[in-house]
Motif scaffolding. Structure first.
Motif, short mmCIF file in Angstrom:
data_model
loop_
_atom_site.label_atom_id
_atom_site.label_comp_id
_atom_site.label_asym_id
_atom_site.label_seq_id
_atom_site.Cartn_x
_atom_site.Cartn_y
_atom_site.Cartn_z
N HIS A 92 49.07 119.33 88.58
CA HIS A 92 49.66 118.49 89.63
C HIS A 92 48.57 117.59 90.20
N ILE A 93 48.99 116.53 90.86
CA ILE A 93 48.04 115.60 91.48
C ILE A 93 47.60 116.17 92.83
N PRO A 94 46.32 116.43 93.02
CA PRO A 94 45.86 117.03 94.28
C PRO A 94 45.86 116.02 95.41
N HIS A 95 45.92 116.55 96.62
CA HIS A 95 45.87 115.70 97.81
C HIS A 95 44.47 115.65 98.44
N SER A 96 43.55 116.43 97.91
CA SER A 96 42.18 116.39 98.38
C SER A 96 41.25 116.76 97.23
N LEU A 97 39.97 116.59 97.46
CA LEU A 97 38.99 116.89 96.42
C LEU A 97 38.81 118.38 96.20
N PHE A 98 39.36 119.20 97.08
CA PHE A 98 39.15 120.64 97.00
C PHE A 98 40.42 121.39 96.60
N GLU A 99 41.38 120.68 96.03
CA GLU A 99 42.57 121.30 95.49
C GLU A 99 42.49 121.34 93.96
N SER A 100 43.11 122.34 93.39
CA SER A 100 43.08 122.51 91.94
C SER A 100 43.87 121.41 91.24
N THR A 101 43.39 121.02 90.09
CA THR A 101 44.10 120.05 89.25
C THR A 101 43.73 120.36 87.79
N SER A 102 44.01 119.47 86.88
CA SER A 102 43.68 119.68 85.48
C SER A 102 43.29 118.35 84.86
N THR A 103 42.74 118.42 83.67
CA THR A 103 42.32 117.23 82.94
C THR A 103 42.96 117.23 81.56
N LEU A 104 42.80 116.12 80.87
CA LEU A 104 43.35 116.01 79.51
C LEU A 104 42.74 117.06 78.59
N PHE A 111 40.20 110.97 85.00
CA PHE A 111 39.56 109.78 85.56
C PHE A 111 38.85 110.09 86.88
N SER A 112 39.47 110.87 87.73
CA SER A 112 38.87 111.14 89.04
C SER A 112 37.58 111.94 88.92
N THR A 113 37.58 112.98 88.08
CA THR A 113 36.36 113.77 87.92
C THR A 113 35.25 112.98 87.24
N SER A 114 35.61 112.18 86.23
CA SER A 114 34.59 111.41 85.51
C SER A 114 33.97 110.34 86.38
N ILE A 115 34.81 109.60 87.10
CA ILE A 115 34.29 108.51 87.94
C ILE A 115 33.48 109.07 89.10
N LEU A 116 33.98 110.14 89.73
CA LEU A 116 33.23 110.73 90.84
C LEU A 116 31.90 111.31 90.36
N ALA A 117 31.91 111.91 89.17
CA ALA A 117 30.65 112.41 88.61
C ALA A 117 29.67 111.28 88.36
N ALA A 118 30.17 110.14 87.86
CA ALA A 118 29.29 108.99 87.64
C ALA A 118 28.75 108.44 88.96
N PHE A 177 47.16 115.00 84.45
CA PHE A 177 46.01 115.18 83.57
C PHE A 177 45.18 113.90 83.49
N ILE A 178 45.85 112.77 83.40
CA ILE A 178 45.14 111.48 83.35
C ILE A 178 44.38 111.25 84.65
N PHE A 179 45.06 111.53 85.76
CA PHE A 179 44.41 111.37 87.07
C PHE A 179 43.22 112.30 87.20
N ILE A 196 45.25 109.78 73.80
CA ILE A 196 44.76 109.07 74.99
C ILE A 196 43.25 109.21 75.11
N LEU A 197 42.74 110.41 74.86
CA LEU A 197 41.29 110.61 74.88
C LEU A 197 40.59 109.75 73.84
N LEU A 198 41.18 109.69 72.65
CA LEU A 198 40.57 108.89 71.58
C LEU A 198 40.55 107.41 71.93
N LEU A 199 41.65 106.92 72.48
CA LEU A 199 41.71 105.51 72.86
C LEU A 199 40.74 105.19 73.99
#
Length: 300
Positions: free
Chosen positions: A240-252, A85-92, A80-82, A279-282
């Protein structure tokens, strides 16, 4: 008589001043109490995972298996943490160049056309509900990725594109205000020395406003980090942690919204979800501190 009249006239003003001070003080006090109450409530619930349910802190933050109903239950929050961070940073990374370039166009290249047509359109994007972004992403972006790239189309790439469109108004508005506030004497001096418009932009405008531009990017990341519904609809919600940008994952945020209503208050799974909220609040506090630091840098 004159002095008494002046005193009588001054009394209402003093009363109004004191009423205003008391009202302002009460409002500030209410805000402080509300903020500290929220932090205390979320922290007390979130820390119960470690102090009451005896979940190992290292296993929680580094574990890759999320199985609250298993025997024994596993609470690995790293996917979830990964995902967050991955979606937010890539979106930025997608939205920041577009927002900064749009701001430069509206302020430096075509201010009349940009301010009259482009800026209202971009600001209009901020008023669109999150569910509309998620539905458009599910109907357009996900099928496009499914047809062009391997996989089902759900994943980090789809979530990042949706988030990039959502945070584009935030980044564009802040960077536009920063560029517009730049003293005109700096640009005029650059033109007087023989610089072209593009030389003035990348040698004078961008370096001078860089802290403010980064502030807009950080605020955009903060907006993307806390988004739930739109990402939840296009990311797949697989823990789960995906192995590519086109695999399903989840967020916090997705994990919290999908599971919080199905847990009993005080249970280990419920407390683990509150830990994700902590974690989101921090992270929100971290983004605020970064913005404040960048604002101080811009004033130096």
């Amino acid at each position: 008589m004159a002095r008494s009249t002046e005193r009588q006239q001054a009394k209402p003003h003093l009363v109004e001043e004191w009423v205003g001070r008391i009202y302002t003080f009460l409002c500030i006090l209410l805000l402080i109490v509300t903020i500290f109450s929220m932090v205390y409530f979320v922290a007390s619930k979130g820390l119960s995972t470690f102090f009451v349910n005896k979940v190992n802190i290292a296993d929680f933050f580094t574990g890759v298996k999320w199985s609250p109903d298993g025997v024994p239950p596993l609470f690995g929050a790293l996917p979830f943490i990964f995902g967050s961070f991955s979606t937010s940073i890539l979106a930025a990374l997608i939205a920041a160049p577009m927002g900064i370039c749009a701001s430069l166009f509206m302020v430096e290249i075509a201010p009349k056309f940009g301010r009259k047509y482009l800026q209202p359109v971009i600001e209009l994007l901020a008023g669109i509900p999150s569910v509309v972004y998620g539905f458009v992403g599910l109907s357009v972006i996900v099928p496009f990725f499914r047809n062009v790239f391997p996989g089902q189309g759900l994943g980090i790439a789809a979530g990042s594109v949706v988030l990039a469109v959502m945070i584009l108004p935030t980044i564009t508005t802040i960077t536009t205000d920063a560029l517009a506030a730049l003293p005109s004497g700096l640009k005029e001096g650059s033109y007087a020395l023989g610089s072209t418009r593009w030389q003035t932009i990348y040698r004078i405008v961008l370096p001078t406003t860089l802290p403010a531009l980064l502030t807009g990017v950080v605020l955009g990341i903060a907006r993307a980090f806390g988004e739930a519904l739109a990402v939840q609809m296009v990311i797949g919600n697989a823990p789960h942690i995906p192995h590519s940008l086109f695999e399903s994952t989840s967020t916090l945020t997705s994990a919290i919204t999908l599971s919080m209503g199905n847990t009993a208050m005080g249970s280990a799974q419920n407390n683990a979800l509150w830990t994700l909220a902590l974690i989101l609040l921090l992270m929100t506090f971290v983004f605020v501190f970064i913005v404040r630091w960048l604002e101080r840098r811009s004033k130096i």
